[in-house]
Structures are given as C-alpha cells and as structure tokens.
Scaffold this active site. Structure first.
Site, PDB file in Angstrom:
ATOM      1  N   HIS A   1       0.872  -1.177   0.000  1.00 16.05           N
ATOM      2  CA  HIS A   1       0.000   0.000   0.000  1.00 16.05           C
ATOM      3  C   HIS A   1       0.907   1.223   0.000  1.00 16.05           C
ATOM      4  CE1 HIS A   1      -3.184   2.840   1.028  1.00 16.05           C
ATOM      5  NE2 HIS A   1      -2.390   3.302   1.988  1.00 16.05           N
TER       6      HIS A   1
ATOM      7  N   ASP B   1      -9.168   5.545  -8.231  1.00 16.92           N
ATOM      8  CA  ASP B   1      -9.841   6.470  -9.145  1.00 16.92           C
ATOM      9  C   ASP B   1      -9.199   6.526 -10.532  1.00 16.92           C
ATOM     10  OD1 ASP B   1     -11.900   7.268  -7.413  1.00 16.92           O
ATOM     11  OD2 ASP B   1     -10.570   8.686  -6.408  1.00 16.92           O
TER      12      ASP B   1
ATOM     13  N   SER C   1       6.916  -0.943 -14.187  1.00 16.46           N
ATOM     14  CA  SER C   1       5.946  -2.042 -14.124  1.00 16.46           C
ATOM     15  C   SER C   1       5.292  -2.297 -15.471  1.00 16.46           C
ATOM     16  CB  SER C   1       4.890  -1.765 -13.051  1.00 16.46           C
ATOM     17  OG  SER C   1       4.340  -0.477 -13.185  1.00 16.46           O
TER      18      SER C   1
END
Length: 417
Positions: free
Chosen positions: A159, A211, A297
């Site tokens: 996180h 979002d 990534s």
C-alpha cells in the site's frame, strides 16, 4: 504462539548489528539523445554514489530492523537546452543542478520468513515497480509485506501513497498513470509467485490505482533444458486494465500481452517475441514523483531501451541475438542486438479523457538496439562493469518520432561490510 519454523527462524537471527550490511555503488552515466523534427537534443554526463544499508533483525519472537539509503548525484557535463534525460534535476533558471542528494529508509519487522516494511521502498512488483534505467533509482513510500513461509510460494502485498522520481529529493511526490499524466492518491496491490517445478514458474498479481484503474497480471515461464548445452525458454505475460472509481484518466478497457521464445545454444541465444495491445487506450503503468517519470511495471517483452510498443491496438514483434563470450575465452564480455517493429496503432476512437488526441490512425514505429557489456572478473577492479547501449528509433510522432540514443554506464560496487 509462534510455530516451530517461526521459532527456528528467529533463533537463527544474527542480530541487528552482526547481520547488517553496507554497500556503495559508484555509477557513472553518459546519456545522449539526438532528436529529429526540430526538437532539442538531450545530453548530460553525471556521477552518482548510491549507498544502501540493511540491518539484521533483532532476536526474539518478532525481529525488527531498519533499511536506509543515501544518494548523491553530481553533474559532470550538462547545460540548458539539453535537459530532459532524467539524470539531473533542472532549476528554475533552466540549467541542470550541479549536485543533488537524498536519504531515507524503512523500518522492518520479521516473523519467520514474513517481513513487513514501512517507509521509502524500492518496489519491484509487475503492477508497481520502480525504474532503474537512469542515474538514480526511484522509491515509493508506504507499506510492503513479503512472505516466503510456504515452500516454493512467495506472497506479496503493498500500500503506497507517494513516490519519488530519479531527479527529485522530496519523499512525498505523486503517484501517476504515466501516459495519462493523471495522479492517484494511493496504490494497493497483492500477488503471488509460485515455482511449480524446477522448470515452471507462475505469477499472478492485482492492483488498484485509486480512481484510475484496476490492473491484473499473469505470467508463466517455462525453461526446457536440452542436450549439448542447449535450452528453450518460453515466457508469457498478460495484463488486463479497467478503469475504476471516478476514472480520472477516462474509460480504460485494455488487454496487453506478450510471448517470447528463446533458444540457447552454447554461447548464443536467439529470441523471438510478439506483443499486442487490444483496446482503444494504450497500455499504461505507474509513474513516480513530481514529474511523473515512468516506473518499471511493464513486464512485456517489447518494452525496450526507448519505446514500450504499447500504443492502442499496437502489434509488435522482436528478433534478438545475444552472445556470451565466456565460451570463447573472454568471461564477462557479452553482446546483444535486437530489432522491433510495431504497427496498427489507432487512438482515434478515444475522443475524451486523458488519452484523447495522443495517437493517430495507423501509426507505426520501429527500433534497433545494440549493447556491449564487460564485467571485470578479478583483480583490484573486480565486478566493475562498463556498458554501451545504443538505440535507433523511427516512427510517427505518437511513438516518439525519430531519435538516436547513446548511453555509456559504468558501475563499481563496494561492499563495506
């Protein structure tokens, strides 16, 4: 109550001080991009010293420790009008800074083979990873948990709420969608890597960029040894990305996949790869810091030195050849050359949102890369590496246009203790 394996693992801990290590990487970087179309070139020469400290874990039921880093970058040659390499920060006057640095760290706790960290971390998950392609590494601030308690299975979750790119020094920069250029307040991810057999490994991850998107990832890698120093390796990667929440980047419905096959025979390796993006948006991934510089990534085979070959609808293939000179009596010397072509890029179906007007219809690109690397094998300069990287990219404006790139990277690691 801790289990037997957990008690044994904690009992074997060397302790906070005895189990610690400190290393320094001296990194020298020359970067030169010659861009066509009236755009300014990008060029600098810089030096970095990258120190990393890792403590051991205290003994007891729960071991605790700390990881810390200190980075120092120095301008050797650079000037206004040649900025944008991502190796040096640029001041308000438009000139690259003479030097810059930052330091940080993370607290860590361990039970058995499960480690929880909080602080500034260098993530490496396929859905949330730093980039190490410039002078300095990127970092992200948050929580990270990695467990290796189950044989052959690694479990990971994180996180994160902020990031730092290569050329900024603050720890509370933004987290971005790189191509959309919009920010997210938080990123969460979880995943697993499983070594099914000695030759087959599997991975599955999922992430949420609040979002912006939910992103899912699958990987399978199979290595097949053959007789007479030969081997076949197959690697498959698949991403699925869908918008979520308030959809700051607009509608996203994209699948990106790639498969590559490598045939190794003696000192030679031939690789063929195919990659395809399905959807009206590009395949997008994380960016870090105040500038939103792209992270790492994108675990797809055709993400190479310059281009990611990730445009909407893009189909691309790659042919690559590697040569390891160990077989010819020169250990440490390797060569690589590859050529890639991408086509069928079409971004015209997106008329609103962050990806609108970024791509044309039937855009194309191609890139050729070459690399030579030598690592000193013995003596006072043992482990010193020198790498020359060349790239020639041609394509429509949406892909970066025409540019030639030269990078010379020297790295010398010092193990202090």
């Amino acid at each position: 109550m801790l289990s037997g394996p957990a008690v044994a693992a904690q009992a074997e801990s060397q302790g906070f001080i005895k189990g610690s290590s400190l290393s320094i990487l001296a990194k020298n970087y020359y970067f030169n991009t010659d861009r066509a179309g009236g755009r300014s070139n990008q060029k600098d020469w810089s030096q970095a010293f990258i120190a990393n400290y890792q403590s051991g874990f205290t003994q007891g039921p729960i071991g605790v420790g700390v990881d810390a880093f200190a980075y120092w970058g120095i301008k050797l040659d650079a000037g206004s009008g040649r900025t944008g390499t991502g190796n040096l920060p640029v001041g308000n006057d438009g000139d690259p800074d003479d030097e810059y640095g930052r330091a940080g760290g993370a607290l860590k706790a361990r039970i058995a083979d499960t480690v929880l960290r909080y602080g500034q971390i260098s993530p490496s998950a396929p859905v949330f990873a730093q980039s190490v392609s410039r002078l300095m590494p990127q970092t992200a601030t948050g929580f990270h948990l990695l467990s290796n308690d189950i044989d052959r299975l690694a479990l990971e979750t994180g996180h994160f709420t902020s990031g730092t790119d290569q050329v900024n020094t603050n720890r509370d920069g933004e987290l971005w969608a790189t191509y959309a250029l919009v920010t997210t307040p938080a990123v969460d991810y979880a995943g697993a890597r499983y070594k099914a057999t000695d030759h087959l490994s599997l991975a599955a991850y999922g992430s949420r960029f609040q979002d912006i998107w939910n992103q899912y990832y699958l990987n399978a890698n199979y290595a097949l040894p053959l007789i007479n120093a030969q081997a076949l390796t197959f690697d498959f990667n698949l991403y699925r990305t869908l918008d979520n929440g308030s959809a700051r980047a607009g509608t996203i419905d994209t699948t990106a996949g790639g498969i590559q096959a490598a045939y190794k025979f003696a000192a030679h390796t031939l690789t063929l790869a195919y990659q395809q993006v399905t959807g009206d948006q590009p395949f997008d991934y994380v960016g870090f810091g105040d500038t939103g510089r792209s992270g790492g990534s994108i675990f797809l085979p055709n993400s190479v030195q310059y281009s990611d070959f990730n445009g909407p609808g893009e189909k691309s293939w790659q042919l690559r050849y590697d040569l390891n000179m160990t077989g010819y009596g020169i250990p440490g010397l390797t060569f690589m050359v590859r050529h890639l072509r991408g086509q069928d890029i079409d971004g015209t179906r997106v008329t609103e949102g962050a990806y609108a007007n970024k791509y044309g219809e039937d855009d194309k690109e191609f890139e050729t890369d070459a690399e030579a690397r030598y690592v000193v094998q013995s003596g006072a300069a043992k482990d010193l590496s020198v790498r020359l990287r060349l790239a020639w990219h041609r394509g429509d404006g949406s892909t970066g246009g025409d540019q030639d790139q030269v990078r010379v990277i020297t790295e010398y690691p010092f193990e202090i203790f």
